[in-house]
Design an enzyme around this catalytic site. Structure first.
Site, PDB file in Angstrom:
ATOM      1  N   ARG A 105      -1.267  -4.661  -6.308  1.00 13.56           N
ATOM      2  CA  ARG A 105      -0.985  -6.099  -6.308  1.00 13.56           C
ATOM      3  C   ARG A 105       0.338  -6.349  -7.007  1.00 13.56           C
ATOM      4  NH1 ARG A 105      -5.571  -8.010  -8.696  1.00 13.56           N
ATOM      5  NH2 ARG A 105      -6.700  -8.053  -6.735  1.00 13.56           N
ATOM      6  N   GLU A 114      -1.606  -0.688   8.068  1.00 14.48           N
ATOM      7  CA  GLU A 114      -2.551  -1.615   8.670  1.00 14.48           C
ATOM      8  C   GLU A 114      -1.844  -2.477   9.694  1.00 14.48           C
ATOM      9  OE1 GLU A 114      -3.530  -3.433   4.847  1.00 14.48           O
ATOM     10  OE2 GLU A 114      -2.746  -5.334   5.579  1.00 14.48           O
ATOM     11  N   HIS A 164       0.841  -1.199   0.000  1.00  7.78           N
ATOM     12  CA  HIS A 164       0.000   0.000   0.000  1.00  7.78           C
ATOM     13  C   HIS A 164       0.876   1.249   0.000  1.00  7.78           C
ATOM     14  CE1 HIS A 164      -3.235  -2.690   0.963  1.00  7.78           C
ATOM     15  NE2 HIS A 164      -2.662  -3.045   2.088  1.00  7.78           N
ATOM     16  N   HIS A 200       3.299  -7.550   1.653  1.00  4.89           N
ATOM     17  CA  HIS A 200       2.620  -8.440   2.599  1.00  4.89           C
ATOM     18  C   HIS A 200       1.528  -9.268   1.933  1.00  4.89           C
ATOM     19  CE1 HIS A 200       0.076  -4.836   2.467  1.00  4.89           C
ATOM     20  NE2 HIS A 200      -0.935  -5.633   2.750  1.00  4.89           N
TER      21      HIS A 200
HETATM   22 ZN    ZN Z   1      -2.951  -4.890   2.989  1.00  8.75          ZN
END
Ligand code: ZN
Length: 315
Positions: free
Chosen positions: A192, A115, A97, A172
């Protein structure tokens, strides 16, 4: 000022990697490919709704827009956090991200996404991908071009109760057989990087975002250095996993009774195990596994009774 907790009704998302484990929380899931429960969600892609009391029927967005006193008059265009429970029946794609600055410029003013994950449950030997092994950007690019994914991606074995902080820029992926509670910035911006060359039923692969991924991946990989703190209040053990610029996340383990005070702009409480009662002002509310309660600004002193585990977040 309200001394009644606001219980939120989650939104469910079907995903190709999802399963049926979310039914164990007492939810009516849409299918056996249910990947995500958006518990506290004020995003254009999903909005959770209050299901009790004087704010019944309001979305979290509406409360943020028109009843900002519930959040201590915090500033900001949108509610800052998003809480999800994810059931990964298959490996999720490997992603990264952007941070706030990058997302603002390249994603129409969206927020970046930092996150973190609390592992609620998992299969034996379940793994996540958490960081990478490239030492320089050149090495990163070359390993990706050569398809050296096994060498590049860091795999970490997980067990129930583990916690992982995933700042923006971290490569991740949640692996199969993992049930995780995710607390994150209120954003859906994902690049992605790799999808294991999987094809869907039509023989197509999902879109990758290599260029943007390469721009935002931190090199070398940041290692997780959060320090865990413990605090006992009556029969409640609070484990603080992370305190960062975007959120603080803690676990409450209740084994009897405890009196607490809500002193934050708001508290998000997700019950992941057990049940109990919350006594606040003249209100007594029962709660159980699968419930998600927001304790608003000015909630004051309250008492908890029961045996339960909750993941709690605030700013
Ligand atoms: Zn994520």
């Amino acid at each position: 000022m309200t001394t009644e907790p606001l219980f939120f009704k989650p939104v469910f998302k079907e995903r190709i990697w999802g399963g049926a484990a979310l039914a164990d929380f007492g939810y009516h899931i849409p299918s056996v490919r249910t990947g995500e429960c958006w518990a506290f969600a004020a995003h254009k892609n999903g909005q959770s709704v209050v299901q009790n009391g004087m704010y019944k029927g309001f979305t979290l967005c509406e409360l943020w827009e028109h009843h900002r006193y519930l959040f201590g008059q915090l500033e900001g265009d949108c509610f800052p956090l998003l809480t999800k429970i994810l059931d990964a029946d298959q490996d999720l794609s490997v992603q990264v991200h952007p941070n706030d600055e990058f997302a603002k410029i390249h994603e129409n003013g969206e927020l970046g996404k930092t996150e973190c994950w609390y592992i609620i449950d998992c299969e034996k030997d379940a793994e996540i991908i958490y960081g990478h092994n490239a030492k320089t950007k050149e090495e990163l690019i070359s390993m990706i071009e050569l398809g050296e994914w096994d060498e590049l991606l860091r795999r970490v074995k997980v067990k129930p109760g583990d916690f992982f902080y995933v700042p923006s820029g971290t490569v991740h992926a949640i692996g199969k057989g993992i049930l995780v509670l995710e607390t994150q910035q209120n954003s859906d911006t994902t690049y992605r990087l790799y999808d294991y060359e999987r094809k869907n039923a039509e023989g197509n692969m999902r879109e990758l975002h290599l260029e943007k991924s390469l721009e935002v991946i931190e090199v070398p990989s940041i290692s997780d250095r959060h320090t865990i703190q413990y605090e006992q209040t009556d029969d409640l053990l609070t484990t603080t996993f992370v305190e960062c610029a975007y959120f603080t996340v803690e676990k409450w383990r209740l084994t009897g009774a405890a009196t607490l005070k809500q002193q934050k702009p708001f508290l998000l409480v997700s019950v992941i195990e057990g049940e109990g009662r919350m006594i606040s002002g003249v209100n007594t509310n029962t709660f159980k596994k699968g419930d998600h309660m927001l304790l608003p600004y000015g909630f004051g002193v309250f008492k908890l009774e029961g045996r339960a585990e909750c993941i709690v977040s605030h700013l």
